[in-house]
Design an enzyme around this catalytic site. Structure first.
Site, PDB file in Angstrom:
ATOM      1  N   SER A 293      35.746  42.518  38.576  1.00 60.02           N
ATOM      2  CA  SER A 293      37.497  42.495  38.016  1.00 60.02           C
ATOM      3  C   SER A 293      37.743  41.582  39.174  1.00 60.02           C
ATOM      4  O   SER A 293      39.312  41.036  39.021  1.00 60.02           O
ATOM      5  CB  SER A 293      38.142  43.958  38.490  1.00 60.02           C
ATOM      6  OG  SER A 293      37.633  44.891  39.437  1.00 60.02           O
TER       7      SER A 293
ATOM      8  N   HIS B 198      43.217  44.210  44.610  1.00 57.06           N
ATOM      9  CA  HIS B 198      42.568  43.625  44.176  1.00 57.06           C
ATOM     10  C   HIS B 198      43.051  41.644  44.025  1.00 57.06           C
ATOM     11  O   HIS B 198      44.481  41.499  44.573  1.00 57.06           O
ATOM     12  CB  HIS B 198      43.182  43.602  42.399  1.00 57.06           C
ATOM     13  CG  HIS B 198      41.724  44.565  42.220  1.00 57.06           C
ATOM     14  ND1 HIS B 198      41.226  45.729  42.165  1.00 57.06           N
ATOM     15  CD2 HIS B 198      40.598  44.703  41.361  1.00 57.06           C
ATOM     16  CE1 HIS B 198      40.464  46.348  42.109  1.00 57.06           C
ATOM     17  NE2 HIS B 198      39.664  45.558  41.470  1.00 57.06           N
TER      18      HIS B 198
END
Length: 289
Positions: free
Chosen positions: A38, A264
């Site tokens: 990711s 993230h």
């Protein structure tokens, strides 16, 4: 007349000699494949791609930025959120997941491969959730370090061989490819932190930052052993971590301040990594973003 022609020819040759190296300094790549998890795919960063939607790939992730900067038309991004090293040669089931192996994108004529992998092998998401939970009762201590001890360092060491196998698998399937291993952007500052905005106890911030540095160090060592290039975004992301101001951060916190998945990279972080990889491929050092 002959003298004039000779002088003009010499000047033309000199200008060509000065211009041509700049035009061809960076190697030209035609078939680029992006592999990874990711931190590659870019979950929730718009626009999300549909191939498949379950992998949460963004059109602004670092491979897309890189492909555009290098002018590569034949670009395959098969990265997928949640991927581990085992999902390179095996099918990643569930959500996130996809019905083919990541290695299936590699071909004999693939000439550029980037890969970021290993974070999920050490249990990145579970570590963050566990440490955040333990910080509630001890925000100034180091409850996460007390809980894990040396086990996270051991997980990183145990992942080294798996990363080596991934790199060997890439070389086997695409023997002519330039392989670039890309590390992970800095998640936490080196000390202090910003509890409760990012709920990691003050004493656990340097502990977890140390684990991330060890992970990136391991990736760099495996890249060197395999003859691959290593690019470490950690080195360019000081002051860009989850505790930075919304306009400065490249990695979002537990509660994102821009469109990206918690803890993230956001679009700015992805753009910075894409630029850093492009600079490495051109043989230049990135001094600003």
């Amino acid at each position: 007349m002959t003298r004039r022609v000779t002088v003009v020819s010499l000047l033309t040759a000199l200008i060509a000699a000065l211009l041509v190296p700049h035009a061809s300094a960076a190697p030209q790549y035609r078939n680029y494949v992006s592999l990874g998890d990711s931190f590659v795919s870019g979950p929730f960063i718009p626009l999300q791609r549909l191939d498949p939607l379950s992998c949460f790939k963004s059109t602004q992730n670092y491979p897309s930025v890189l492909a555009e900067r290098l002018g590569i038309a034949n670009f395959t991004d098969i990265s997928c959120g949640g991927a581990q090293t085992k999902d390179m040669a095996g099918v990643q089931t569930g959500i996130p997941g996809q019905s083919v192996t990541q290695f299936s994108a590699l071909k004999a004529d693939t000439d550029l491969v980037t890969v970021s992998i290993g974070g999920n092998d050490i249990g990145f998401s579970d570590i963050i959730l566990t440490c955040a939970g333990k910080s509630v009762l001890d925000p100034h201590g180091a409850p996460c370090k007390a809980n894990y001890g040396d086990s996270l360092a051991q997980r990183v060491d145990a992942t080294a061989g798996k990363v080596a196998a991934v790199l060997a698998g890439i070389k086997q399937r695409s023997p002519k490819a330039k392989i670039v291993v890309v590390g992970y952007l800095r998640i936490l500052p080196s000390s202090g932190g910003c509890w409760p905005i990012v709920p990691i106890s003050r004493g656990d911030v340097p502990f977890l930052d140390g684990v991330q540095k060890q992970l990136n160090g391991m990736l760099g060592a495996q890249a060197k052993a395999a003859g691959a290039t290593f690019v470490n975004p950690y080195d360019i992301s000081s002051g860009r971590d989850t505790c930075a101001a919304p306009w400065d951060k490249w990695v979002e916190g537990i509660i994102p301040t821009s469109l990206a998945f918690p803890v993230h990279p956001n679009a700015k972080g992805m753009a910075a990594v894409g630029k850093q990889v492009a600079a490495a491929l051109a043989g230049t050092e990135l001094t600003g973003v």
